[in-house]
Design an enzyme around this catalytic site. Structure first.
Site, PDB file in Angstrom:
ATOM      1  N   LYS A  80      31.093  28.249  44.117  1.00 15.44           N
ATOM      2  CA  LYS A  80      30.862  27.194  45.460  1.00 15.44           C
ATOM      3  C   LYS A  80      31.281  27.593  46.638  1.00 15.44           C
ATOM      4  O   LYS A  80      31.793  27.019  47.372  1.00 15.44           O
ATOM      5  CB  LYS A  80      31.293  25.713  44.962  1.00 15.44           C
ATOM      6  CG  LYS A  80      30.554  25.031  43.775  1.00 15.44           C
ATOM      7  CD  LYS A  80      31.182  23.575  43.487  1.00 15.44           C
ATOM      8  CE  LYS A  80      30.824  23.163  42.252  1.00 15.44           C
ATOM      9  NZ  LYS A  80      30.935  23.788  41.143  1.00 15.44           N
ATOM     10  N   ARG A  81      30.967  28.807  46.763  1.00 12.13           N
ATOM     11  CA  ARG A  81      31.464  29.400  48.112  1.00 12.13           C
ATOM     12  C   ARG A  81      30.519  29.219  49.186  1.00 12.13           C
ATOM     13  O   ARG A  81      29.497  28.536  49.245  1.00 12.13           O
ATOM     14  CB  ARG A  81      31.360  30.947  47.921  1.00 12.13           C
ATOM     15  CG  ARG A  81      32.617  31.465  46.916  1.00 12.13           C
ATOM     16  CD  ARG A  81      33.883  30.956  47.311  1.00 12.13           C
ATOM     17  NE  ARG A  81      34.858  31.925  46.504  1.00 12.13           N
ATOM     18  CZ  ARG A  81      35.644  31.514  45.560  1.00 12.13           C
ATOM     19  NH1 ARG A  81      35.464  30.345  44.959  1.00 12.13           N
ATOM     20  NH2 ARG A  81      36.581  32.329  44.809  1.00 12.13           N
TER      21      ARG A  81
END
Length: 270
Positions: free
Chosen positions: A96-97
């Site tokens: 979830k960058r």
């Protein structure tokens, strides 16, 4: 991995199952804790027992970061083991960058080049320049958070933007970005009633569907509203498989749970 190879794996195994490797040392069988690398040994046993029934593995990176250097080493050993022993498995870094362009470029380099994942989950909040650096990598895939299954999803994702919900605007806008053909999307199984809307916007894209199993999502509804001609679904189960037992038979029980889900999915695959 290119999309055609992923589709072929779905057909061959009659499975759309993705297994989340979310390893919590407080939950794994106690007899593993005496080993030098209990996280990797747990993962290895789970992978060996389930690989025949799934087409993807998804380590949640937070569960490795939490253990510092030892956790990162276990993650590296895990992804190397999958790539070396089961190279037909699609791998997802559930990280979830998403940050400004040069930072995203470094995240992409870390997960696509150093760790050699096939894909990564990315948050779209900062817009296209935070996502396009991931899309520059050929035969790698960026899985955009589209419509999530957590209770807080309604805080922002269902706000109205003109006549659309915000999540609809995100999905539509993302299709205009460079190399958007390499995008996949996260859509929670507990939001299955919105899958018809999602499919109108994304008729051909692959969707990663978390929430089937422990979170209560319906496999039948997900397949009813989400399937495409090329299947187009990666259906994730994590806790319901990997923690099926806390005893020495943990891998065997995980394999049985994976087989049960694969069998249920097989009726939707020609």
């Amino acid at each position: 991995m290119d999309i055609q190879k992923l589709i072929q794996q779905i057909k061959t195994k009659k499975s759309m199952l993705c297994i989340g490797l979310d390893v919590d040392l407080d939950k794994i069988p106690k007899h593993l804790l005496v080993l030098d690398d209990p996280i990797f040994e747990f993962n290895k046993a789970i992978i060996d027992a389930t690989q025949a029934y799934c087409i993807a593995y998804k380590p949640n990176i937070a569960f490795y970061e939490a253990y510092g250097v030892k956790g990162w080493k276990a993650l590296k050993r895990t992804i190397d083991y999958i790539n070396d022993e089961y190279p037909d498995q699609f791998t997802i870094a559930d990280a979830k960058r998403g940050d400004i362009g040069n930072t995203s470029a470094m995240y992409a380099k870390a997960f696509f080049e150093d760790l050699n994942f096939d894909s990564i989950t990315v948050a779209p909040y900062m817009g296209k320049d935070s996502v396009e650096p991931f899309l520059e990598f050929e035969d790698k895939h960026t899985i955009l958070l589209g419509l999530t299954s957590n209770s807080g999803a309604e805080d922002f994702q269902f706000l109205k933007s003109d006549s659309d919900f915000l999540f609809e605007k995100v999905l539509r806008t993302s299709q205009t970005w460079k190399n958007s053909r390499q995008l996949m999307y996260v859509v929670g199984a507990t939001k299955a009633d919105y899958l018809k809307t999602v499919r109108k916007l994304l008729p051909d894209s692959f969707l990663l569907i978390p929430g089937v199993g422990a979170q209560g999502g319906s496999l039948e509804e997900v397949c009813k509203f989400g399937l495409t001609g090329d299947y187009g679904l990666l259906i994730n189960s994590s806790r319901g498989i990997i923690y099926a037992s806390h005893q020495e038979d943990f891998a065997e029980k995980a394999g049985q749970k994976a087989l049960d889900l694969q069998s249920a999915m097989s009726k939707y695959i020609n």
